[in-house]
Design a protein around this motif. Structure first.
Motif, PDB file in Angstrom:
ATOM      1  N   GLY A 169       0.817  -1.205   0.000  1.00  0.00           N
ATOM      2  CA  GLY A 169       0.000   0.000   0.000  1.00  0.00           C
ATOM      3  C   GLY A 169       0.850   1.254   0.000  1.00  0.00           C
ATOM      4  N   THR A 170       0.173   2.386  -0.035  1.00  0.00           N
ATOM      5  CA  THR A 170       0.868   3.672  -0.137  1.00  0.00           C
ATOM      6  C   THR A 170       0.461   4.604   1.004  1.00  0.00           C
ATOM      7  N   GLY A 171       0.154   4.020   2.164  1.00  0.00           N
ATOM      8  CA  GLY A 171      -0.234   4.820   3.324  1.00  0.00           C
ATOM      9  C   GLY A 171       0.976   5.313   4.099  1.00  0.00           C
ATOM     10  N   THR A 191       2.957  -2.135  -3.373  1.00  0.00           N
ATOM     11  CA  THR A 191       1.690  -2.593  -3.944  1.00  0.00           C
ATOM     12  C   THR A 191       0.684  -1.469  -3.704  1.00  0.00           C
ATOM     13  N   SER A 192      -0.333  -1.400  -4.562  1.00  0.00           N
ATOM     14  CA  SER A 192      -1.366  -0.385  -4.363  1.00  0.00           C
ATOM     15  C   SER A 192      -2.621  -0.782  -5.125  1.00  0.00           C
ATOM     16  N   SER A 193      -3.738  -0.209  -4.708  1.00  0.00           N
ATOM     17  CA  SER A 193      -4.997  -0.398  -5.431  1.00  0.00           C
ATOM     18  C   SER A 193      -5.086   0.541  -6.632  1.00  0.00           C
ATOM     19  N   ASN A 211      -0.190  -3.408  -8.900  1.00  0.00           N
ATOM     20  CA  ASN A 211      -1.579  -3.098  -8.529  1.00  0.00           C
ATOM     21  C   ASN A 211      -2.227  -4.385  -8.014  1.00  0.00           C
ATOM     22  N   TYR A 212      -2.582  -4.379  -6.711  1.00  0.00           N
ATOM     23  CA  TYR A 212      -3.097  -5.621  -6.116  1.00  0.00           C
ATOM     24  C   TYR A 212      -4.554  -5.880  -6.475  1.00  0.00           C
ATOM     25  N   ARG A 213      -5.182  -4.915  -7.161  1.00  0.00           N
ATOM     26  CA  ARG A 213      -6.535  -5.188  -7.659  1.00  0.00           C
ATOM     27  C   ARG A 213      -6.474  -5.908  -9.007  1.00  0.00           C
ATOM     28  N   GLY A 281       7.180  -9.251  15.128  1.00  0.00           N
ATOM     29  CA  GLY A 281       6.040  -8.441  15.562  1.00  0.00           C
ATOM     30  C   GLY A 281       6.511  -7.028  15.857  1.00  0.00           C
ATOM     31  N   ILE A 282       5.800  -6.054  15.335  1.00  0.00           N
ATOM     32  CA  ILE A 282       6.208  -4.655  15.491  1.00  0.00           C
ATOM     33  C   ILE A 282       5.169  -3.908  16.319  1.00  0.00           C
ATOM     34  N   ALA A 283       5.616  -3.287  17.414  1.00  0.00           N
ATOM     35  CA  ALA A 283       4.745  -2.409  18.191  1.00  0.00           C
ATOM     36  C   ALA A 283       5.411  -1.029  18.231  1.00  0.00           C
TER      37      ALA A 283
HETATM   38  N1  LIG Z   1       2.135  -2.596  14.766  1.00  0.00           N
HETATM   39  C1  LIG Z   1       2.303  -1.291  14.864  1.00  0.00           C
HETATM   40  O1  LIG Z   1       3.056  -0.805  15.695  1.00  0.00           O
HETATM   41  C2  LIG Z   1       1.583  -0.373  13.897  1.00  0.00           C
HETATM   42  C3  LIG Z   1       1.958   0.965  13.793  1.00  0.00           C
HETATM   43  C4  LIG Z   1       1.361   1.756  12.809  1.00  0.00           C
HETATM   44  C5  LIG Z   1       0.361   1.222  12.001  1.00  0.00           C
HETATM   45  N2  LIG Z   1      -0.021  -0.070  12.177  1.00  0.00           N
HETATM   46  C6  LIG Z   1      -1.047  -0.679  11.292  1.00  0.00           C
HETATM   47  O2  LIG Z   1      -0.514  -0.692   9.971  1.00  0.00           O
HETATM   48  C7  LIG Z   1      -1.541  -0.502   9.024  1.00  0.00           C
HETATM   49  C8  LIG Z   1      -1.185   0.705   8.128  1.00  0.00           C
HETATM   50  O3  LIG Z   1      -1.181   1.887   8.904  1.00  0.00           O
HETATM   51  P1  LIG Z   1      -1.034   3.330   8.180  1.00  0.00           P
HETATM   52  O4  LIG Z   1      -1.110   4.369   9.245  1.00  0.00           O
HETATM   53  O5  LIG Z   1       0.110   3.313   7.245  1.00  0.00           O
HETATM   54  O6  LIG Z   1      -2.408   3.337   7.347  1.00  0.00           O
HETATM   55  P2  LIG Z   1      -2.890   4.344   6.231  1.00  0.00           P
HETATM   56  O7  LIG Z   1      -1.978   5.516   6.144  1.00  0.00           O
HETATM   57  O8  LIG Z   1      -4.336   4.563   6.467  1.00  0.00           O
HETATM   58  O9  LIG Z   1      -2.703   3.525   4.874  1.00  0.00           O
HETATM   59  C9  LIG Z   1      -3.399   2.364   4.599  1.00  0.00           C
HETATM   60  C10 LIG Z   1      -3.001   1.886   3.205  1.00  0.00           C
HETATM   61  O10 LIG Z   1      -3.110   0.489   3.180  1.00  0.00           O
HETATM   62  C11 LIG Z   1      -3.261   0.112   1.846  1.00  0.00           C
HETATM   63  N3  LIG Z   1      -4.072  -1.088   1.781  1.00  0.00           N
HETATM   64  C12 LIG Z   1      -5.339  -1.264   2.175  1.00  0.00           C
HETATM   65  N4  LIG Z   1      -5.713  -2.518   1.902  1.00  0.00           N
HETATM   66  C13 LIG Z   1      -4.644  -3.133   1.333  1.00  0.00           C
HETATM   67  C14 LIG Z   1      -4.402  -4.411   0.798  1.00  0.00           C
HETATM   68  N5  LIG Z   1      -5.339  -5.339   0.785  1.00  0.00           N
HETATM   69  N6  LIG Z   1      -3.167  -4.678   0.274  1.00  0.00           N
HETATM   70  C15 LIG Z   1      -2.206  -3.747   0.291  1.00  0.00           C
HETATM   71  N7  LIG Z   1      -2.393  -2.508   0.791  1.00  0.00           N
HETATM   72  C16 LIG Z   1      -3.597  -2.222   1.276  1.00  0.00           C
HETATM   73  C17 LIG Z   1      -3.873   1.283   1.084  1.00  0.00           C
HETATM   74  O11 LIG Z   1      -2.977   1.581   0.005  1.00  0.00           O
HETATM   75  P3  LIG Z   1      -3.480   1.931  -1.484  1.00  0.00           P
HETATM   76  O12 LIG Z   1      -4.472   3.048  -1.320  1.00  0.00           O
HETATM   77  O13 LIG Z   1      -2.257   2.304  -2.198  1.00  0.00           O
HETATM   78  O14 LIG Z   1      -4.127   0.685  -2.025  1.00  0.00           O
HETATM   79  C18 LIG Z   1      -3.903   2.399   2.113  1.00  0.00           C
HETATM   80  O15 LIG Z   1      -3.384   3.591   1.607  1.00  0.00           O
HETATM   81  C19 LIG Z   1      -2.819  -0.324   9.841  1.00  0.00           C
HETATM   82  O16 LIG Z   1      -3.458  -1.578   9.931  1.00  0.00           O
HETATM   83  C20 LIG Z   1      -2.317   0.126  11.189  1.00  0.00           C
HETATM   84  O17 LIG Z   1      -3.230  -0.169  12.226  1.00  0.00           O
HETATM   85  C21 LIG Z   1       0.560  -0.874  13.110  1.00  0.00           C
END
Ligand SMILES: NC(=O)c1ccc[n+]([C@@H]2O[C@H](COP(=O)([O-])OP(=O)(O)OC[C@H]3O[C@@H](n4cnc5c(N)ncnc54)[C@H](OP(=O)(O)O)[C@@H]3O)[C@@H](O)[C@H]2O)c1
Length: 336
Positions: A169-171, A191-193, A211-213, A281-283
């Motif tokens: 993804g691109t978040g 990867t991205s949608s 593109n994962y779609r 595991g990442i926290a």
């Molecule tokens: N363990 C930890 O310490 C920790 C810390 C931070 C975040 N997280 C978790 O990590 C995840 C991402 O956080 P974030 O803040 O980066 O989220 P975000 O900025 O909201 O970005 C989410 C991105 O995930 C992508 N995505 C959604 N479904 C997907 C799929 N099936 N395959 C691939 N990519 C997909 C989308 O990318 P596209 O629009 O390009 O498709 C979207 O832009 C969340 O679940 C969050 O809870 C965990």
């Protein structure tokens, strides 16, 4: 001072309210900060929607964990900071005399968050802003950047020049992970949608995108792009829906940083054994990791990619953009 709150039992951005709060003077060891910027994480969206199991909004609370600002006053015994210092809050905060590794608690739930004009924090819960990062850029560091850094550079090893990193993804986590991996000399596949987002990721330094779609079995594209080898390190933000694909895209002795939450059991772990791979595991990350990362950002001049910056008065629109998914990297709020 003004602060936003999510009202108890919140379910949507309509439950975000701007209120007036008395200013608080810092106690011993505490620092009063004029906040200048905050950014949003996936966790904040989940909290807003009442969909974050570790924390339910049962009282009005100021949201957002990630903020940066300027010290305006210090309490007795503060040695690390003085008025005028530019600082960024850590994701985890010390509380009730517990060390950061014993009982870390997070801003924006359960602690009051940073979508406010001011906050008072323990001096050990903040760090100087690295290098010449702006307040908005610094506010990208505590959760998203720290998490990506931990997975790439700390957990079970660190990315080396020539490695391939796969960012899903691109978040926020994945795009800052792309920037960190590039600074470490790796090539990055995202990867991205969205093809448009893949093109954007290439301008930020991605070597290729899938593109994962349109490629449901996207791991095959990752293997093709790497001559059959796969990725040496994977930022696994997807969880249950992506995990089996990530395993199949893993290079021999590769590492997976398990970041996104799982929705159920996981298959194919025997593949990991055959690959002699490892999952970590990442926290987010520890205070020491935060300090190492910030040093690297200052030395390498890494500036987190921020898609949109909203003024404080329009903070609700930041949550709406996050909900739409129409962004790359981070979304920020500038607080005056
Ligand atoms: N363990 C930890 O310490 C920790 C810390 C931070 C975040 N997280 C978790 O990590 C995840 C991402 O956080 P974030 O803040 O980066 O989220 P975000 O900025 O909201 O970005 C989410 C991105 O995930 C992508 N995505 C959604 N479904 C997907 C799929 N099936 N395959 C691939 N990519 C997909 C989308 O990318 P596209 O629009 O390009 O498709 C979207 O832009 C969340 O679940 C969050 O809870 C965990």
């Amino acid at each position: 001072m003004h602060a936003y709150v999510l009202t108890a039992g919140c379910r949507s951005v309509d439950d975000l309210r701007l209120i007036e709060r008395p200013v608080v003077n810092p106690g011993p060891g505490q620092v009063r900060i004029r906040l200048r910027a905050a950014t949003l994480n996936a966790r904040d969206r989940a909290i807003l929607k009442g969909n974050y199991p570790p924390f339910a909004v049962t009282r009005d609370i100021t949201p957002l964990s990630d903020g940066a600002g300027e010290v305006i006053a210090v309490g007795a015994g503060v040695t690390r900071f003085k008025a005028g210092d530019r600082v960024v809050a850590g994701f985890f905060q010390p509380k009730d005399g517990l060390g950061l590794d014993e009982g870390p608690v997070q801003l924006g739930g359960p602690l009051e968050g940073v979508l406010a004009e001011e906050i008072v924090l323990d001096q050990d819960g903040i760090e100087p802003i690295p290098g010449d990062l702006s307040f908005v850029e610094a506010a990208c560091l505590p959760c998203a950047a720290m998490t990506a850094w931990n997975a790439l550079m700390e957990a079970g090893g660190s990315v080396k020049p020539g490695d391939t990193v796969l960012a899903l993804g691109t978040g926020g986590v994945s795009i800052i992970g792309l920037q960190i991996a590039r600074a470490a000399g790796a090539r990055v596949i995202v990867t991205s949608s969205s093809d448009a987002k893949i093109e954007r990721a290439k301008t930020i330094g991605a070597f290729a995108g899938v593109n994962y779609r349109t490629h449901v079995a996207w791991e095959k594209e990752v293997l093709r792009l790497t001559g059959g080898r796969g990725a040496d390190c994977i930022l696994e933000v997807g969880g249950f829906g992506t995990f089996s694909h990530s395993l199949a895209a893993l290079a021999p002795r590769g590492r997976i940083g398990l970041i996104g939450g799982f929705a159920g059991s996981v298959e194919n772990l025997s593949f990991l054994r055959a690959r002699r791979g490892s999952i970590h595991g990442i926290a987010v990350g520890t205070r020491e990791m935060f300090q190492r990362m910030n040093h690297a950002f200052a030395v390498q001049g890494i500036k987190p990619v921020v898609d949109r910056v909203f003024p404080f008065a329009q903070a609700a629109d930041a949550f709406r953009l996050q909900e739409s998914g129409d962004f790359v990297g981070k979304i920020a709020v500038e607080i005056g």
